[in-house]
Write a protein that holds these residues in place. Structure first.
Motif, PDB file in Angstrom:
ATOM      1  N   ARG A 273      33.364  32.938  72.966  1.00 54.02           N
ATOM      2  CA  ARG A 273      32.955  31.534  73.155  1.00 54.02           C
ATOM      3  C   ARG A 273      32.971  30.831  71.811  1.00 54.02           C
ATOM      4  N   ILE A 274      32.932  29.498  71.852  1.00 56.62           N
ATOM      5  CA  ILE A 274      32.825  28.676  70.645  1.00 56.62           C
ATOM      6  C   ILE A 274      31.396  28.163  70.561  1.00 56.62           C
ATOM      7  N   VAL A 275      30.778  28.326  69.393  1.00 58.24           N
ATOM      8  CA  VAL A 275      29.382  27.914  69.237  1.00 58.24           C
ATOM      9  C   VAL A 275      29.284  26.739  68.257  1.00 58.24           C
ATOM     10  N   ASP A 276      28.146  26.077  68.277  1.00 53.79           N
ATOM     11  CA  ASP A 276      27.917  24.969  67.344  1.00 53.79           C
ATOM     12  C   ASP A 276      27.897  25.499  65.907  1.00 53.79           C
ATOM     13  N   HIS A 277      28.448  24.698  64.990  1.00 55.14           N
ATOM     14  CA  HIS A 277      28.543  25.152  63.593  1.00 55.14           C
ATOM     15  C   HIS A 277      27.173  25.462  62.988  1.00 55.14           C
ATOM     16  N   LYS A 278      26.117  24.835  63.515  1.00 58.18           N
ATOM     17  CA  LYS A 278      24.771  25.064  62.986  1.00 58.18           C
ATOM     18  C   LYS A 278      24.280  26.486  63.267  1.00 58.18           C
ATOM     19  N   LYS A 279      24.882  27.154  64.242  1.00 56.87           N
ATOM     20  CA  LYS A 279      24.518  28.542  64.526  1.00 56.87           C
ATOM     21  C   LYS A 279      25.205  29.519  63.591  1.00 56.87           C
ATOM     22  N   LEU A 280      26.191  29.010  62.851  1.00 56.53           N
ATOM     23  CA  LEU A 280      26.972  29.852  61.944  1.00 56.53           C
ATOM     24  C   LEU A 280      26.667  29.585  60.473  1.00 56.53           C
ATOM     25  N   THR A 281      26.115  28.427  60.182  1.00 56.06           N
ATOM     26  CA  THR A 281      25.909  28.020  58.796  1.00 56.06           C
ATOM     27  C   THR A 281      24.450  27.682  58.530  1.00 56.06           C
ATOM     28  N   PHE A 282      24.103  27.653  57.249  1.00 53.51           N
ATOM     29  CA  PHE A 282      22.780  27.204  56.820  1.00 53.51           C
ATOM     30  C   PHE A 282      22.936  26.392  55.549  1.00 53.51           C
ATOM     31  N   LYS A 283      22.457  25.167  55.563  1.00 56.15           N
ATOM     32  CA  LYS A 283      22.547  24.299  54.390  1.00 56.15           C
ATOM     33  C   LYS A 283      21.294  24.434  53.553  1.00 56.15           C
ATOM     34  N   LEU A 284      21.455  24.915  52.339  1.00 53.70           N
ATOM     35  CA  LEU A 284      20.321  25.123  51.437  1.00 53.70           C
ATOM     36  C   LEU A 284      19.871  23.812  50.805  1.00 53.70           C
TER      37      LEU A 284
END
Length: 284
Positions: A273-284
């Motif tokens: 599946r394709i997930v929202d980018h926020k589930k893959l990244t974290f902005k410090l």
């Protein structure tokens, strides 16, 4: 002093980490950063993140995206190398294969399932309009040494690995390179376990500031081409070509790129599946 474990491939891309460690840059900030080489590549690092053997990984973009979707509790906090990875497509020197078409339906050596060498075999197959079910077969060889043994013995027929890392083996006549397959996205990102981000955000910001300060000026380091050639046993002209082709990044991977990677992996049935980018990244 806070101990932090970080993993990456023992390749020229990561020399900036070695230089900052050698200079004691992290210890001056109260951080005992311990580097661990993962010759097995992305698949081995994904496992190490899951097992909490390392806190941070400098890892292939496509591999960590797949593994986070598969349940790895980590996030991408930054792109490390902005430019694509140029994967060389290698065969044993005495193998009968001359063209990429000759490899259709033969067996690809991969470090492990979910690794870059595995995923990029699919990209190569797609680029050459092969049947992804009938024309791909795999043999696990763990690492580059395993690939040398496996291809030479005929256990597998071809092997995708970073072009410049394998160039000494081509020069020696161990491998022949019959093509290239650039990754269609930035090649390396920095991924961190979620629990480490939550409890060590300040240390993580410090670590990134130190490495980014070095990578932003990496090409200006005096005699850096000679240093790389000596340390990684490469020809000077190959190192100079690699330096011209490679750009580091100090920024978080953008949403468009994250979606592009996922769309391609989904089309190849590599991710479910394709997930929202926020589930893959974290902005410090």
């Amino acid at each position: 002093m806070k101990k932090v474990n970080i993993g990456g491939v023992p390749e020229h891309f990561n020399l900036a980490w070695y230089l900052t460690l050698k200079n004691g840059d992290y210890k001056r900030e109260g951080i005992n950063l311990r580097w661990h080489d993962y010759a097995g590549g992305t698949g081995a690092m994904c496992k190490a993140l899951r097992n909490k053997e390392i806190d941070i990984a400098v890892i292939l973009t496509e591999g960590i995206i797949k593994d986070v979707i598969d349940g790895n509790p980590s996030r991408i906090v930054q792109t490390f190398v902005q430019t694509p990875l140029i994967w060389g497509i290698h065969v044993a020197n005495n193998a009968p294969y001359k063209t990429l078409e000759d490899l259709k339906g033969t067996k690809a050596a991969i470090s492990r399932y979910g690794s870059g060498s595995h995923l990029m075999a699919y990209i190569n197959a797609k680029n050459n309009e092969w049947n992804l079910e009938k024309d791909l077969d795999f043999e696990i060889i763990k690492n580059l040494d395993g690939a040398v043994e496996g291809l030479t013995a005929g256990k597998a027929d071809y092997f995708l690995w970073e072009k410049f890392t394998t160039k000494p083996l081509v020069d020696k006549g161990t491998f022949r390179r019959i093509g290239n397959c650039p990754s269609p996205w930035p090649c390396f990102v920095i991924a961190v376990r979620e629990d480490f981000i939550e409890s060590n955000k300040e240390d993580l910001v410090t670590i990134l500031e130190i490495i980014n300060n070095t990578t932003s000026k990496f090409k200006d380091i005096p005699n850096i081409d000679n240093t790389i050639a000596d340390r990684y046993e490469q020809q000077l002209e190959d190192v100079q070509e690699w330096l011209n082709l490679t750009e580091w990044s100090q920024n978080l991977i953008d949403e468009h790129t994250i979606m592009n990677v996922q769309k391609q992996l989904y089309a190849l049935n590599i991710i479910p599946r394709i997930v929202d980018h926020k589930k893959l990244t974290f902005k410090l």
